[in-house]
Design a protein around this motif. Sequence first.
Motif, PDB file in Angstrom:
ATOM      1  N   ILE A 277       0.741  -1.179  -0.039  1.00  0.00           N
ATOM      2  CA  ILE A 277      -0.073  -0.154  -0.038  1.00  0.00           C
ATOM      3  C   ILE A 277       0.978   1.272   0.033  1.00  0.00           C
ATOM      4  CG2 ILE A 277      -1.814   1.385   1.500  1.00  0.00           C
ATOM      5  CD1 ILE A 277      -3.087  -1.248   2.080  1.00  0.00           C
ATOM      6  N   ARG A 278       2.021   1.109   0.765  1.00  0.00           N
ATOM      7  CA  ARG A 278       2.986   2.310   0.846  1.00  0.00           C
ATOM      8  C   ARG A 278       3.577   2.929  -0.615  1.00  0.00           C
ATOM      9  NH1 ARG A 278       8.333   3.083   1.275  1.00  0.00           N
ATOM     10  NH2 ARG A 278       8.572   0.879   1.240  1.00  0.00           N
ATOM     11  N   LYS A 279       3.801   1.679  -1.469  1.00  0.00           N
ATOM     12  CA  LYS A 279       4.403   1.885  -2.762  1.00  0.00           C
ATOM     13  C   LYS A 279       3.529   2.530  -3.604  1.00  0.00           C
ATOM     14  CE  LYS A 279       8.289  -1.076  -3.285  1.00  0.00           C
ATOM     15  NZ  LYS A 279       8.756  -2.365  -3.598  1.00  0.00           N
ATOM     16  N   VAL A 280       2.158   2.028  -3.311  1.00  0.00           N
ATOM     17  CA  VAL A 280       0.732   2.362  -4.301  1.00  0.00           C
ATOM     18  C   VAL A 280       0.587   3.996  -4.033  1.00  0.00           C
ATOM     19  CG1 VAL A 280      -1.570   2.366  -4.832  1.00  0.00           C
ATOM     20  CG2 VAL A 280      -0.110   0.041  -4.677  1.00  0.00           C
ATOM     21  N   SER A 281       0.706   4.382  -2.830  1.00  0.00           N
ATOM     22  CA  SER A 281       0.178   5.590  -2.441  1.00  0.00           C
ATOM     23  C   SER A 281       1.174   6.580  -2.671  1.00  0.00           C
ATOM     24  CB  SER A 281      -0.241   5.748  -0.571  1.00  0.00           C
ATOM     25  OG  SER A 281       0.801   4.881  -0.116  1.00  0.00           O
ATOM     26  N   GLN A 282       2.611   6.155  -2.594  1.00  0.00           N
ATOM     27  CA  GLN A 282       3.744   6.954  -3.208  1.00  0.00           C
ATOM     28  C   GLN A 282       3.590   7.361  -4.452  1.00  0.00           C
ATOM     29  OE1 GLN A 282       7.406   5.056  -2.379  1.00  0.00           O
ATOM     30  NE2 GLN A 282       7.643   5.939  -0.456  1.00  0.00           N
ATOM     31  N   GLU A 283       3.190   6.111  -5.266  1.00  0.00           N
ATOM     32  CA  GLU A 283       2.968   6.437  -6.586  1.00  0.00           C
ATOM     33  C   GLU A 283       2.002   7.422  -7.150  1.00  0.00           C
ATOM     34  OE1 GLU A 283       2.865   3.066  -9.242  1.00  0.00           O
ATOM     35  OE2 GLU A 283       3.336   4.079 -10.899  1.00  0.00           O
ATOM     36  N   LEU A 284       0.852   7.225  -6.503  1.00  0.00           N
ATOM     37  CA  LEU A 284      -0.389   8.171  -6.737  1.00  0.00           C
ATOM     38  C   LEU A 284       0.069   9.522  -6.263  1.00  0.00           C
ATOM     39  CD1 LEU A 284      -3.103   5.580  -5.972  1.00  0.00           C
ATOM     40  CD2 LEU A 284      -2.117   6.318  -8.273  1.00  0.00           C
ATOM     41  N   LYS A 285       0.782   9.546  -5.069  1.00  0.00           N
ATOM     42  CA  LYS A 285       0.930  10.973  -4.545  1.00  0.00           C
ATOM     43  C   LYS A 285       1.829  11.784  -5.670  1.00  0.00           C
ATOM     44  CE  LYS A 285       2.486  13.080  -0.387  1.00  0.00           C
ATOM     45  NZ  LYS A 285       3.581  12.931   0.502  1.00  0.00           N
ATOM     46  N   GLY A 286       2.605  10.960  -5.909  1.00  0.00           N
ATOM     47  CA  GLY A 286       3.632  11.665  -6.975  1.00  0.00           C
ATOM     48  C   GLY A 286       2.892  12.014  -8.475  1.00  0.00           C
ATOM     49  N   ASN A 287       1.836  11.269  -8.620  1.00  0.00           N
ATOM     50  CA  ASN A 287       1.336  11.670 -10.043  1.00  0.00           C
ATOM     51  C   ASN A 287       0.054  12.413  -9.685  1.00  0.00           C
ATOM     52  OD1 ASN A 287       2.641  10.238 -12.408  1.00  0.00           O
ATOM     53  ND2 ASN A 287       2.774   8.608 -10.856  1.00  0.00           N
ATOM     54  N   ILE A 288      -0.573  12.560  -8.498  1.00  0.00           N
ATOM     55  CA  ILE A 288      -1.698  13.460  -8.440  1.00  0.00           C
ATOM     56  C   ILE A 288      -1.385  14.644  -7.839  1.00  0.00           C
ATOM     57  CG2 ILE A 288      -3.881  13.218  -7.228  1.00  0.00           C
ATOM     58  CD1 ILE A 288      -4.155  10.225  -7.971  1.00  0.00           C
ATOM     59  N   VAL A 289      -0.826  14.568  -6.609  1.00  0.00           N
ATOM     60  CA  VAL A 289      -0.231  15.745  -5.804  1.00  0.00           C
ATOM     61  C   VAL A 289       0.776  16.486  -6.388  1.00  0.00           C
ATOM     62  CG1 VAL A 289       0.050  17.039  -3.670  1.00  0.00           C
ATOM     63  CG2 VAL A 289      -1.369  14.881  -3.672  1.00  0.00           C
ATOM     64  N   GLY A 290       1.954  15.560  -6.865  1.00  0.00           N
ATOM     65  CA  GLY A 290       3.079  16.164  -7.633  1.00  0.00           C
ATOM     66  C   GLY A 290       2.860  16.497  -8.951  1.00  0.00           C
ATOM     67  N   LYS A 291       1.830  16.071  -9.737  1.00  0.00           N
ATOM     68  CA  LYS A 291       1.718  16.606 -11.218  1.00  0.00           C
ATOM     69  C   LYS A 291       0.413  17.364 -11.476  1.00  0.00           C
ATOM     70  CE  LYS A 291       4.860  13.289 -13.001  1.00  0.00           C
ATOM     71  NZ  LYS A 291       4.947  11.977 -13.797  1.00  0.00           N
ATOM     72  N   PRO A 292       0.066  18.397 -10.563  1.00  0.00           N
ATOM     73  CA  PRO A 292      -1.227  19.014 -10.857  1.00  0.00           C
ATOM     74  C   PRO A 292      -1.779  19.301 -12.373  1.00  0.00           C
ATOM     75  CG  PRO A 292       0.223  20.619  -9.904  1.00  0.00           C
ATOM     76  CD  PRO A 292       0.913  19.489  -9.940  1.00  0.00           C
ATOM     77  N   MET A 293      -0.814  19.688 -13.112  1.00  0.00           N
ATOM     78  CA  MET A 293      -1.139  19.901 -14.654  1.00  0.00           C
ATOM     79  C   MET A 293      -1.711  18.736 -15.347  1.00  0.00           C
ATOM     80  SD  MET A 293      -1.216  22.881 -15.445  1.00  0.00           S
ATOM     81  CE  MET A 293      -1.520  22.798 -17.168  1.00  0.00           C
ATOM     82  N   GLU A 294      -0.722  17.515 -15.052  1.00  0.00           N
ATOM     83  CA  GLU A 294      -1.309  16.451 -15.650  1.00  0.00           C
ATOM     84  C   GLU A 294      -2.662  16.051 -15.176  1.00  0.00           C
ATOM     85  OE1 GLU A 294       0.563  14.441 -18.124  1.00  0.00           O
ATOM     86  OE2 GLU A 294       1.456  16.233 -18.215  1.00  0.00           O
ATOM     87  N   MET A 295      -2.843  16.171 -14.005  1.00  0.00           N
ATOM     88  CA  MET A 295      -4.235  15.855 -13.226  1.00  0.00           C
ATOM     89  C   MET A 295      -5.300  16.571 -13.854  1.00  0.00           C
ATOM     90  SD  MET A 295      -5.299  13.993 -10.775  1.00  0.00           S
ATOM     91  CE  MET A 295      -7.029  13.599 -10.070  1.00  0.00           C
ATOM     92  N   LEU A 296      -4.926  17.912 -14.146  1.00  0.00           N
ATOM     93  CA  LEU A 296      -5.893  18.893 -14.862  1.00  0.00           C
ATOM     94  C   LEU A 296      -6.239  18.380 -16.239  1.00  0.00           C
ATOM     95  CD1 LEU A 296      -7.282  21.238 -13.455  1.00  0.00           C
ATOM     96  CD2 LEU A 296      -5.560  22.816 -14.732  1.00  0.00           C
ATOM     97  N   LYS A 297      -5.042  18.103 -16.996  1.00  0.00           N
ATOM     98  CA  LYS A 297      -5.398  17.498 -18.517  1.00  0.00           C
ATOM     99  C   LYS A 297      -6.334  16.376 -18.311  1.00  0.00           C
ATOM    100  CE  LYS A 297      -0.774  18.872 -20.113  1.00  0.00           C
ATOM    101  NZ  LYS A 297       0.721  17.985 -20.518  1.00  0.00           N
ATOM    102  N   MET A 298      -6.078  15.565 -17.414  1.00  0.00           N
ATOM    103  CA  MET A 298      -7.096  14.245 -17.514  1.00  0.00           C
ATOM    104  C   MET A 298      -8.632  14.510 -17.242  1.00  0.00           C
ATOM    105  SD  MET A 298      -5.699  11.427 -18.415  1.00  0.00           S
ATOM    106  CE  MET A 298      -6.508  10.279 -18.148  1.00  0.00           C
ATOM    107  N   SER A 299      -8.796  15.815 -16.559  1.00  0.00           N
ATOM    108  CA  SER A 299     -10.200  16.291 -16.362  1.00  0.00           C
ATOM    109  C   SER A 299     -11.001  16.533 -17.646  1.00  0.00           C
ATOM    110  CB  SER A 299     -10.348  17.443 -15.481  1.00  0.00           C
ATOM    111  OG  SER A 299      -9.931  18.611 -16.471  1.00  0.00           O
TER     112      SER A 299
END
Length: 330
Positions: free
Chosen positions: A68-90
Motif C-alpha cells: 500500500i505504501r508504494k501505491v500511495s507513493q506512486e499516486l501521490k507523485g502523480n496526483i499531488v505532484g503533477k497537478p497539470m497532468e491531473m488537470l489535463k485528465m479532467s
Amino acid sequence: MAEGASVVFKLYCLAVLTVMAASYTVLMRYTRTVEGVRYYSTTTVFVTECAKMFFTLCILLKEHKGSIRKVSQELKGNIVGKPMEMLKMSVPSIVYAIQNNMTFIGLSNLDAATYQVTYQMKIPCTALLSVMMLGRSLSSMQWIAVFVLTGGVILVQGIGGEAVSHTTGTEGNYVVGLTALTIAVFCSGFAGVYFEKLLKGSDTSLWVRNVQMYSWGMLSAFLGVVMHDYQNVRENGFLYGYTPLVWLVVLLGSGGGIYTSIVVKYTDNIMKGFAAAAAIVLSTIASIMFMGLVVGWMFVMGASLVIAAIFLYGLPKTNTEKLPVRKSGT
Ligand code: C5P
C-alpha cells in the motif's frame, strides 16, 4: 502487464470488450424499460466510476506486490505532484461523464439495436479525430473500410426507421434518444482520442492515468446526481431500485471501461470502434431472441456491410502502442 502485447492478447481484449459491450447494452436497455421501480441512471454512472476506481486500485496494488505504501507513493507523485497532468485528465473524464449519461438517455428512448448501430457513428468520428488530433494515417483501404462501415450503419439504422421495427411500442421519445446519442457519439470520439493522446504521449502508466481519470469521473458523476436527481435521492435513497440486474449493469459497465482503456493502450481507438461494431451482431441476435425484435432486409444488408468492413480494415499492421507524433508536452 507486459509492454508490447502479443496479437493473441490484443484479440482477447477486443473479444472481451465486444462481449461486454453487447451484454451491457442489452441489459442496460432491459433494466431501463422493464416494468417496476426505475433506478436513477445518474447514480449508476457514479457507482460505475467508483467500481472502476476500486478495480484500478486493486490492479495497482497487485502490480506493487500488495504494498500500500508504494501505491500511495506512486499516486501521490502523480496526483499531488503533477497537478497539470491531473488537470489535463479532467478533459476526457468530464467528456466521458457526459457521454455515459447521454447513453443512458439514448438507451431509455431507443431499442437496443437502433442504439447500437447509431452509436457506431463514433467510428468515422473517431477515425477523423484520430487523424486530426494524433496525426495518425490510414491506408486508402482502411478509409474505404471506415466508409463501408458508415454505409452499413446508416443502412442498418434504416433512413426512416424501416430497418429495425419493434414488435411492441416503445414508450421512449425517438428524437430525444437520437439527440442524446449524437452528443454521446462526439463525446466518445473526442474523449477516446484525447485519452489516447495523453496515455501514449507520456510515460505515465495506464493504471495511474486511470486513477487520475476516475477521480475526475467520480466527481463529475456525483455532480450529475446532485444536479439531476438530488430530490429523488433524498426522498428514496441513493440505491433506489437497485436490483441484482442493475448491479450487473454496473459490473459490465466498469469492466467494459477498464477493458476499453487496455484496448486503447495496446491497439487504438479506431480498432476499438471496429470491435464494438461486432457487438451489433451479438446485441441484435440477443434482441431477436429475448426481446422479440424484428429485423428487415435493410438491417441484414447493413449488418453484412458492417461485418465486411471489419474484415476490410484488417488487423493492425503497425505498432499502435506509441503515437506516431512527437511528444506534445504531455
Ligand atoms: O462508447 P465508448 O467506447 O466511447 O465508451 C468508452 C467507455 O469506456 C466510457 O464509458 C468510458 O467511461 C470508459 N473508459 C474508462 N476508462 C478509460 C477510457 C474509457 O472507463 N481509460
